[in-house]
Scaffold this motif. Structure first.
Motif, PDB file in Angstrom:
ATOM      1  N   ALA A 143       0.831  -1.208   0.000  1.00  0.00           N
ATOM      2  CA  ALA A 143       0.000   0.000   0.000  1.00  0.00           C
ATOM      3  C   ALA A 143       0.859   1.249   0.000  1.00  0.00           C
ATOM      4  CB  ALA A 143      -0.926  -0.007   1.212  1.00  0.00           C
ATOM      5  N   ALA A 144       1.965   1.226   0.754  1.00  0.00           N
ATOM      6  CA  ALA A 144       2.852   2.389   0.792  1.00  0.00           C
ATOM      7  C   ALA A 144       3.553   2.573  -0.551  1.00  0.00           C
ATOM      8  CB  ALA A 144       3.879   2.218   1.916  1.00  0.00           C
ATOM      9  N   ARG A 145       3.971   1.480  -1.160  1.00  0.00           N
ATOM     10  CA  ARG A 145       4.696   1.573  -2.428  1.00  0.00           C
ATOM     11  C   ARG A 145       3.836   2.157  -3.541  1.00  0.00           C
ATOM     12  NH1 ARG A 145       8.854  -2.637  -5.241  1.00  0.00           N
ATOM     13  NH2 ARG A 145       8.492  -2.117  -7.423  1.00  0.00           N
ATOM     14  N   TYR A 146       2.559   1.763  -3.592  1.00  0.00           N
ATOM     15  CA  TYR A 146       1.694   2.183  -4.687  1.00  0.00           C
ATOM     16  C   TYR A 146       0.642   3.222  -4.283  1.00  0.00           C
ATOM     17  CZ  TYR A 146       3.818  -1.726  -7.125  1.00  0.00           C
ATOM     18  OH  TYR A 146       4.722  -2.583  -7.705  1.00  0.00           O
ATOM     19  N   GLY A 147       0.723   3.742  -3.062  1.00  0.00           N
ATOM     20  CA  GLY A 147      -0.222   4.770  -2.645  1.00  0.00           C
ATOM     21  C   GLY A 147      -1.666   4.312  -2.678  1.00  0.00           C
ATOM     22  N   LEU A 148      -1.918   3.102  -2.168  1.00  0.00           N
ATOM     23  CA  LEU A 148      -3.252   2.513  -2.301  1.00  0.00           C
ATOM     24  C   LEU A 148      -4.290   3.133  -1.372  1.00  0.00           C
ATOM     25  CD1 LEU A 148      -2.448  -1.300  -2.653  1.00  0.00           C
ATOM     26  CD2 LEU A 148      -2.585   0.468  -4.426  1.00  0.00           C
ATOM     27  N   ALA A 149      -3.861   3.686  -0.252  1.00  0.00           N
ATOM     28  CA  ALA A 149      -4.830   4.189   0.723  1.00  0.00           C
ATOM     29  C   ALA A 149      -5.750   5.236   0.110  1.00  0.00           C
ATOM     30  CB  ALA A 149      -4.095   4.770   1.933  1.00  0.00           C
ATOM     31  N   GLU A 150      -5.209   6.068  -0.780  1.00  0.00           N
ATOM     32  CA  GLU A 150      -6.000   7.148  -1.371  1.00  0.00           C
ATOM     33  C   GLU A 150      -7.035   6.639  -2.365  1.00  0.00           C
ATOM     34  OE1 GLU A 150      -2.738   7.063  -1.151  1.00  0.00           O
ATOM     35  OE2 GLU A 150      -2.364   8.625   0.350  1.00  0.00           O
ATOM     36  N   ARG A 151      -6.817   5.420  -2.890  1.00  0.00           N
ATOM     37  CA  ARG A 151      -7.714   4.919  -3.938  1.00  0.00           C
ATOM     38  C   ARG A 151      -8.521   3.692  -3.499  1.00  0.00           C
ATOM     39  NH1 ARG A 151      -2.931   5.278  -6.150  1.00  0.00           N
ATOM     40  NH2 ARG A 151      -2.743   3.090  -6.774  1.00  0.00           N
ATOM     41  N   ALA A 152      -8.429   3.332  -2.254  1.00  0.00           N
ATOM     42  CA  ALA A 152      -9.128   2.133  -1.772  1.00  0.00           C
ATOM     43  C   ALA A 152     -10.647   2.303  -1.846  1.00  0.00           C
ATOM     44  CB  ALA A 152      -8.701   1.831  -0.345  1.00  0.00           C
TER      45      ALA A 152
END
Length: 239
Positions: free
Chosen positions: A164-173
Motif C-alpha cells: 500500500a505504501a509503495r503504490y499509494g493505495l490508501a488514497e484509492r481504496a
C-alpha cells in the motif's frame, strides 16, 4: 567483455551479498549486455529499479553497458516515470494468498490461485498489464513482467502495509466492493430476494446486502465488518 562499475543504493542492497552492499562493484559483462542484463546478473530484479545513472546522466535499462561505465542504481519509488501502481491491477503468486485477500478487501482487482505456474503468471502479467507481487526474485527478472514488486515482509498484515505504501493505495481504496473469493465486483441486492438465505438474527437487524454473481455469496455489514475496517485502517496507517 566490457568492464563497468556498479553501485546499488537503498533497499536494493537487500538483493546483494553483504560484502557488495553500499560499495562499488566491478563487473565484467558481454559487450552486447544491457544495463538490465548486468543489474539482474548481479542479483537485482529490473522491477525494483527506479532509475539508473551512467556517469551521472539518466539511462534506460536497455542501454548497452560500455567499457568504463560508472553505474548508479536506485530503488523503485512512487514517482518513477512509469509507475505501475497507476493500473491498480495485481497478481499475487501462490505464496501470497493472505495479501491477495487483503487487497481484494480494499477493492483492488487481485488475481491469485495456488495452481498458478510461472508461465501463467508471466502470460497474465503481460496480457492484462498486472503488477506481479511475489517473493521470487527470479520470476521478477523475466522480460515479459513489466511491472512487479518483490514483497520483503513475511506476514500478510505487514505485506499489505508495504504494498500500500509503495503504490499509494490508501488514497484509492474502495473497501468491500469485491468478492473475497471470486475477485468480482459486488452489486447491491434487494433484501427480499435473499431473505430466505439469511440467518434469522441478520434478517432482523440488517437491511443492506451485496451479492456476488460469480459464487452467489451474499455479504452484509455484520460485526466482522467493523473489525475488518479497523484492521485495514491499522495496516494503512489510517482511521
Amino acid at each position: 567483455m566490457a568492464a563497468a562499475r556498479f553501485r546499488f543504493h537503498g533497499e536494493l542492497g537487500d538483493f546483494l551479498p553483504r560484502e557488495r552492499r553500499g560499495v562499488e562493484i566491478d563487473y565484467a559483462c558481454a559487450r552486447a549486455a544491457s544495463l538490465k542484463n548486468a543489474i539482474e546478473a548481479l542479483g537485482v530484479p529490473h522491477t525494483e529499479v527506479g532509475r539508473a545513472l551512467v556517469g551521472g546522466a539518466p539511462a534506460t535499462l536497455d542501454r548497452t553497458v560500455r567499457e568504463g561505465d560508472a553505474v548508479e542504481v536506485y530503488p523503485w519509488s512512487g514517482d518513477a516515470a512509469e509507475a505501475p501502481g497507476a493500473r491498480d491491477l495485481f497478481l499475487a503468486d501462490a505464496h501470497l494468498g493472505g495479501l491477495a485477500r487483503f487487497l481484494r478487501m480494499l477493492g483492488f482487482d487481485t488475481l491469485h490461485e495456488n495452481a498458478f505456474e510461472d508461465a501463467e503468471i508471466r502470460r497474465l502479467a503481460s496480457q492484462e498489464r498486472r503488477v506481479v507481487l511475489t517473493r521470487d526474485r527470479e520470476l521478477l527478472k523475466c522480460r515479459d513482467i513489466l511491472a512487479g514488486c518483490y514483497v520483503h515482509e513475511r506476514k500478510p498484515e505487514a505485506q499489505l502495509a508495504e504494498v500500500a505504501a509503495r503504490y499509494g493505495l490508501a488514497e484509492r481504496a474502495r473497501p468491500f466492493t469485491l468478492c473475497l473469493r471470486c475477485n468480482l465486483p459486488l452489486a447491491p441486492v434487494d433484501k427480499s430476494s435473499v431473505a430466505v438465505r439469511l440467518p434469522e438474527a441478520v434478517a432482523r437487524s440488517h437491511s443492506t446486502f451485496m451479492h456476488c454473481s460469480g459464487c452467489d455469496r451474499v455479504y452484509w455489514p455484520g460485526s466482522h465488518y467493523d473489525r475488518m475496517r479497523a484492521a485495514l485502517g491499522r495496516m494503512l496507517g489510517r482511521s
